[in-house]
Design a protein around this motif. Structure first.
Motif, PDB file in Angstrom:
ATOM      1  N   ALA A 194       0.839  -1.206   0.000  1.00 35.58           N
ATOM      2  CA  ALA A 194       0.000   0.000   0.000  1.00 35.58           C
ATOM      3  C   ALA A 194       0.872   1.254   0.000  1.00 35.58           C
ATOM      4  N   ALA A 195       1.957   1.215   0.813  1.00 35.54           N
ATOM      5  CA  ALA A 195       2.867   2.368   0.874  1.00 35.54           C
ATOM      6  C   ALA A 195       3.516   2.601  -0.478  1.00 35.54           C
ATOM      7  N   THR A 196       3.905   1.500  -1.144  1.00 35.94           N
ATOM      8  CA  THR A 196       4.533   1.617  -2.466  1.00 35.94           C
ATOM      9  C   THR A 196       3.540   2.205  -3.473  1.00 35.94           C
ATOM     10  N   VAL A 197       2.308   1.712  -3.420  1.00 38.03           N
ATOM     11  CA  VAL A 197       1.265   2.225  -4.325  1.00 38.03           C
ATOM     12  C   VAL A 197       1.052   3.716  -4.094  1.00 38.03           C
ATOM     13  N   ASP A 198       1.143   4.122  -2.821  1.00 35.21           N
ATOM     14  CA  ASP A 198       0.958   5.542  -2.488  1.00 35.21           C
ATOM     15  C   ASP A 198       2.179   6.389  -2.843  1.00 35.21           C
ATOM     16  N   GLY A 199       3.237   5.743  -3.378  1.00 31.20           N
ATOM     17  CA  GLY A 199       4.407   6.483  -3.840  1.00 31.20           C
ATOM     18  C   GLY A 199       5.478   6.699  -2.796  1.00 31.20           C
ATOM     19  N   ALA A 200       5.436   5.945  -1.697  1.00 29.38           N
ATOM     20  CA  ALA A 200       6.463   6.118  -0.655  1.00 29.38           C
ATOM     21  C   ALA A 200       7.787   5.522  -1.124  1.00 29.38           C
ATOM     22  N   SER A 201       8.893   6.244  -0.813  1.00 29.11           N
ATOM     23  CA  SER A 201      10.211   5.686  -1.138  1.00 29.11           C
ATOM     24  C   SER A 201      10.545   4.594  -0.110  1.00 29.11           C
ATOM     25  N   GLY A 202      11.655   3.893  -0.350  1.00 30.41           N
ATOM     26  CA  GLY A 202      12.070   2.831   0.584  1.00 30.41           C
ATOM     27  C   GLY A 202      12.254   3.368   1.995  1.00 30.41           C
ATOM     28  N   LEU A 203      12.967   4.505   2.085  1.00 35.43           N
ATOM     29  CA  LEU A 203      13.234   5.095   3.403  1.00 35.43           C
ATOM     30  C   LEU A 203      11.938   5.548   4.081  1.00 35.43           C
ATOM     31  N   GLN A 204      11.076   6.166   3.265  1.00 35.91           N
ATOM     32  CA  GLN A 204       9.794   6.638   3.829  1.00 35.91           C
ATOM     33  C   GLN A 204       8.979   5.456   4.347  1.00 35.91           C
ATOM     34  N   ALA A 205       8.943   4.381   3.560  1.00 36.06           N
ATOM     35  CA  ALA A 205       8.184   3.189   3.982  1.00 36.06           C
ATOM     36  C   ALA A 205       8.767   2.625   5.271  1.00 36.06           C
ATOM     37  N   TYR A 206      10.116   2.680   5.362  1.00 38.31           N
ATOM     38  CA  TYR A 206      10.758   2.129   6.563  1.00 38.31           C
ATOM     39  C   TYR A 206      10.410   2.965   7.802  1.00 38.31           C
ATOM     40  N   PHE A 207      10.562   4.286   7.659  1.00 38.96           N
ATOM     41  CA  PHE A 207      10.339   5.142   8.841  1.00 38.96           C
ATOM     42  C   PHE A 207       8.865   5.382   9.152  1.00 38.96           C
ATOM     43  N   ARG A 208       7.995   5.311   8.144  1.00 35.51           N
ATOM     44  CA  ARG A 208       6.575   5.596   8.372  1.00 35.51           C
ATOM     45  C   ARG A 208       5.761   4.321   8.639  1.00 35.51           C
ATOM     46  N   VAL A 209       6.229   3.179   8.101  1.00 33.61           N
ATOM     47  CA  VAL A 209       5.426   1.949   8.240  1.00 33.61           C
ATOM     48  C   VAL A 209       6.134   0.928   9.139  1.00 33.61           C
ATOM     49  N   THR A 210       7.353   0.555   8.720  1.00 31.17           N
ATOM     50  CA  THR A 210       8.046  -0.544   9.407  1.00 31.17           C
ATOM     51  C   THR A 210       8.385  -0.182  10.857  1.00 31.17           C
ATOM     52  N   LEU A 211       9.121   0.916  10.993  1.00 31.65           N
ATOM     53  CA  LEU A 211       9.623   1.263  12.326  1.00 31.65           C
ATOM     54  C   LEU A 211       8.505   1.470  13.360  1.00 31.65           C
ATOM     55  N   PRO A 212       7.432   2.203  13.022  1.00 31.89           N
ATOM     56  CA  PRO A 212       6.368   2.350  14.033  1.00 31.89           C
ATOM     57  C   PRO A 212       5.767   1.002  14.440  1.00 31.89           C
ATOM     58  N   LEU A 213       5.701   0.059  13.477  1.00 28.99           N
ATOM     59  CA  LEU A 213       5.076  -1.231  13.803  1.00 28.99           C
ATOM     60  C   LEU A 213       5.968  -2.114  14.684  1.00 28.99           C
ATOM     61  N   ILE A 214       7.279  -1.993  14.494  1.00 26.45           N
ATOM     62  CA  ILE A 214       8.155  -2.840  15.328  1.00 26.45           C
ATOM     63  C   ILE A 214       8.679  -2.080  16.557  1.00 26.45           C
ATOM     64  N   ALA A 215       8.301  -0.817  16.685  1.00 25.37           N
ATOM     65  CA  ALA A 215       8.816   0.004  17.793  1.00 25.37           C
ATOM     66  C   ALA A 215       8.585  -0.630  19.171  1.00 25.37           C
ATOM     67  N   PRO A 216       7.393  -1.184  19.457  1.00 28.44           N
ATOM     68  CA  PRO A 216       7.208  -1.783  20.786  1.00 28.44           C
ATOM     69  C   PRO A 216       8.207  -2.905  21.070  1.00 28.44           C
ATOM     70  N   VAL A 217       8.480  -3.721  20.054  1.00 28.17           N
ATOM     71  CA  VAL A 217       9.456  -4.816  20.250  1.00 28.17           C
ATOM     72  C   VAL A 217      10.848  -4.236  20.476  1.00 28.17           C
ATOM     73  N   VAL A 218      11.192  -3.214  19.719  1.00 28.10           N
ATOM     74  CA  VAL A 218      12.512  -2.588  19.867  1.00 28.10           C
ATOM     75  C   VAL A 218      12.659  -2.021  21.277  1.00 28.10           C
ATOM     76  N   GLN A 219      11.584  -1.352  21.746  1.00 26.37           N
ATOM     77  CA  GLN A 219      11.658  -0.743  23.081  1.00 26.37           C
ATOM     78  C   GLN A 219      11.825  -1.816  24.158  1.00 26.37           C
ATOM     79  N   ILE A 220      11.040  -2.876  24.049  1.00 23.32           N
ATOM     80  CA  ILE A 220      11.115  -3.921  25.082  1.00 23.32           C
ATOM     81  C   ILE A 220      12.470  -4.629  25.029  1.00 23.32           C
ATOM     82  N   ALA A 221      12.946  -4.914  23.807  1.00 23.17           N
ATOM     83  CA  ALA A 221      14.261  -5.558  23.679  1.00 23.17           C
ATOM     84  C   ALA A 221      15.334  -4.667  24.288  1.00 23.17           C
ATOM     85  N   ALA A 222      15.229  -3.367  24.026  1.00 21.64           N
ATOM     86  CA  ALA A 222      16.243  -2.435  24.536  1.00 21.64           C
ATOM     87  C   ALA A 222      16.219  -2.387  26.064  1.00 21.64           C
ATOM     88  N   ILE A 223      15.038  -2.364  26.637  1.00 20.45           N
ATOM     89  CA  ILE A 223      14.943  -2.309  28.102  1.00 20.45           C
ATOM     90  C   ILE A 223      15.477  -3.604  28.728  1.00 20.45           C
TER      91      ILE A 223
END
Lengths: 294, 432
Positions: A194-223
């Motif tokens: 969907a992000a690609t269809v909307d014209g998002a670049s790779g970096l945009q897709a990573y920071f707008r889609v991927t990172l927010p979705l895995i952020a809780p896991v990253v935070q818990i792993a970091a703690i």
């Protein structure tokens, strides 16, 4: 109906009891006993003279500059390891999750290898690699004429901490990669499409889609890694023994040296209680994050 | 009916047999003497087992069980066993341990055993200081080892130097043989717990005793004095100019290996490097020589020492009998010869025993006449002026090598390092 519910309640309680007993004896009792010991002069080699000293053990520790130096070292070691582990972990996990990557199983197997090596073995291997006389690092640098005489990497306070952190990054990275990879695999591919269809670049897709979705896991792993690394004993002890001149003495090493060099259990217990409160702060953050995830 | 009878009969016969076997087993293992040994080398572990078996043969029904464990963590294990109420009957202990263990009440005084053996039979201060607390013997010495400086005859010849007689000579010789390009270094010392003994040797040779008793008989720290500053300055200079760059990270074993491999010439320690030389470069054995640490203000040195302690168990009488048996002249000679480089017999009669003198390896023979003198002028860390309960902790906390390490690593002055040493010792003497 009422009797049945009551019976079920009792059965439920009975099922809880073994776990409660284990927690009571393995967690709660030791904490209470440590708190009790910390208020006493409990010197194993003067057992006939155990007496209440109030906060004297705490005052003695908090006045000891070596204690504060160990806290500083612990924080440098923990966050110096955590930040690169998280950044590199995310990058490697992203690579391993790339749909075009060939031989994924092989790469994932290779990346987990450092985690399979026992900590003590890893510490000894790195200790030898950085040895001034036999170390492979000096051998390479001398042969490349980058240095003209052997460098004592682990005898220099700054280098010793840096190399300790480097070893810890190498050792702990696979766990982070595995956790992040699992999180990445849980993201539905439709979102990226969907992000690609909307014209998002790779970096945009990573920071707008991927990172927010895995952020809780990253935070818990970091703690979790923060708590583990602040308490990490074996790697620093085997690799540097807290040296040179206390430059890599982390809180667990300070606690061990203070407690077991003279069997002063009262002082040792006071250190563990102080560390307990520091780690409790990290735990509060962890539970808050976990509740957000849930 | 017949079947039930057979079952009953077999059950009764089995029960009777089980009771008989149990009774016999009980009679056979009526007593078990447990020994914890920290002496892990195979040759001396086997000899200890042989002596223990000989002792058991004299006591029908006695079983002797030996558990061999490394030095690291052994003291923690002993203390834990005392607290748990299941200590061994006998254990080997290192310097400072008897004084620490005496305070736990877990080990028993050995004055009766010492009385039977004879107080004056032991070499140097091995019994009177190293094994005692407040004048009560808690440990009998099993062996002692002189600390000596090693040198290589060919290296001295190459540098045109003689065997050092003074501290200045020692520095000159070590500096002269050091050649970084060739990977040769004049001196090295460990900075682990053993480093405390080395630093102590130099301090004692310069008249610094660290702890003294005042007029009221109370212990006082007296390390903050010019001689201590001079000693640390000398050692720092020696290490800085003559040792490999990573020396402050070395362990005892690493230094020993560097000496055996021809990378380092001099270390102050036991002659235990000879087996390592035999392993790496046996052709160079004759090239090595050993001398006592030159005196500065006086002859003084650190030393190796291992003793035996008996625990407060129902078998303490038997434990003492075993210790007496172990210290019998012939047994002690056998045991010392099983690993002669680290173990010099602690009793005078075993030391003068003809079989011992003949059995000692050739490279150790020059040491035999001078060892008693070295031992008479040495002691455990901070124990020159008498036994005290802090010696073990001073060693465990690395207070002495850390002072030197701070100078070498952080550029701390000798005065400041000594002040810090004084503060740390004072703190552990008053800490709760």
């Amino acid at each position: 109906m009422k009797i049945r519910l009551r019976r079920e309640g009792l059965e439920g309680l009975a099922l809880y009891i073994p776990s409660l007993l284990i927690i009571l004896f393995v967690v709660i009792y030791p904490v209470i006993y440590a708190a009790y010991l910390s208020l006493h002069s409990y010197h194993l080699v003067r057992l006939s003279d155990v007496h209440f000293v109030g906060l004297a053990n705490y005052i003695s520790i908090l006045k000891d500059p070596d204690f504060w130096a160990s806290i500083e070292n612990g924080l440098v070691f923990t966050f110096g390891s955590l930040i690169p582990q998280t950044v590199l972990g995310l990058a490697i996990a992203q690579l391993l999750n790339h749909p075009d990557l060939k031989a994924k199983t092989l790469w994932r197997g290779l990346i987990i290898m450092p985690w399979l090596i026992p900590t003590v073995t890893a510490a000894i291997i790195f200790r030898w690699m950085f040895n001034d006389i036999y170390g492979v690092l000096n051998y390479i640098l001398l042969n490349l004429n980058i240095i003209d005489r052997p460098v004592a990497w682990l005898a220099h306070p700054g280098w010793a901490m840096f190399l300790l952190i480097l070893t810890n990054i190498w050792r702990g990275l696979p766990l982070m990669v595995t956790m992040f990879l699992a999180a990445l695999q849980g993201i539905p591919p439709e979102l990226h499409e969907a992000a690609t269809v909307d014209g998002a670049s790779g970096l945009q897709a990573y920071f707008r889609v991927t990172l927010p979705l895995i952020a809780p896991v990253v935070q818990i792993a970091a703690i979790l890694r923060t708590i583990w690394m602040f308490n990490y004993y074996d790697l620093p002890w085997v690799m540097t023994m807290g040296g040179p001149a206390g430059a890599t003495t982390t809180p667990p090493i300070y606690a061990y040296l203070t407690t077991f060099s003279g069997y002063r259990l009262g002082q040792g217990a006071a250190i563990t209680i102080v560390l307990f409160f520091i780690l409790a702060c990290f735990s509060v953050v962890y539970f808050r994050l976990q509740s957000q995830v849930e | 009916m017949r079947r039930l009878y057979v079952v009953k009969k077999s059950f009764l016969i089995s029960l009777a047999l089980a009771l008989m076997i149990g009774a016999c087993a009980g009679a056979v293992s009526a007593e078990k003497l447990t020994i914890w040994s920290t002496l892990t080398q195979i040759s001396r572990a086997e000899m200890l087992e042989k002596i223990a078996n000989d002792f058991a043969a004299q006591h029908p029904g006695l079983e002797v069980e030996i558990a061999v464990m490394p030095w690291g963590g052994a003291m923690d294990r002993i203390v834990a066993s005392i607290l748990a109420g299941n200590p061994p009957d006998v254990a080997t202990v290192g310097q400072g341990w008897p004084q620490s263990l005496a305070g736990t009440g877990g080990i028993v005084p050995l004055d009766d055993l010492v009385g039977e053996i004879g107080e004056d039979k032991f070499l140097g201060t091995s019994l009177s200081v190293l094994g005692s607390l407040d004048g009560v013997a808690y440990s009998v010495p099993l062996y002692v080892t002189p600390h000596v400086l090693t040198y290589r005859k060919s290296w001295l010849a190459d540098a045109g130097k003689d065997i050092p007689q003074t501290w200045e000579d020692l520095y000159d010789v070590c500096k002269a043989v050091t050649n970084v390009k060739q990977g040769r270094y004049g001196f090295a010392m460990p900075f682990d717990m053993h480093g405390g003994k080395i630093t102590w040797g130099f301090l004692l040779a310069n008249g610094v005793t660290i702890l003294d008793k005042n007029a009221n008989g109370e212990w006082e720290v007296n390390v903050n004095q010019p001689a201590a500053v001079e000693t640390l300055e000398f050692m720092a200079k020696l290490v800085r100019d003559c040792a490999p760059p990573g020396v402050t990270t070395y362990t005892t074993n690493e230094v020993r290996e560097l000496v055996a491999q021809g990378i380092v010439m001099t270390r102050l320690d036991t002659p235990e490097f000879y087996p390592t030389v035999r392993e790496y470069q046996p052709e160079t054995l004759d090239d090595f020589g050993v001398i006592p640490l030159p005196a500065r203000k006086r002859l003084g040195s650190s030393q190796g020492w291992v003793g035996l302690v008996a625990f407060d168990t129902p078998r303490q009488k038997l434990a003492k009998e075993f210790m007496k048996f172990m210290l019998e002249e012939e047994n002690l000679v056998d045991y010392s010869l099983s690993y002669p480089y680290a173990m010099f017999p602690a009793t005078q009669e075993a030391y003068a025993n003809q079989r011992y003198l003949e059995g000692v390896p050739d490279e150790l023979k020059p040491l035999i006449p001078i060892t008693p003198d070295i031992l008479d002028n040495s002691s455990g860390i901070a124990m020159w002026t008498g036994d005290n309960p802090w010696a073990g902790e001073i060693e465990n906390k690395l207070i002495l090598p850390n002072a030197l390490n701070n100078m070498l690593t952080t550029g701390m002055s000798a005065e400041k390092a000594i002040e810090r040493m004084e503060t740390e010792i004072r703190r552990l003497m008053t800490a709760q």
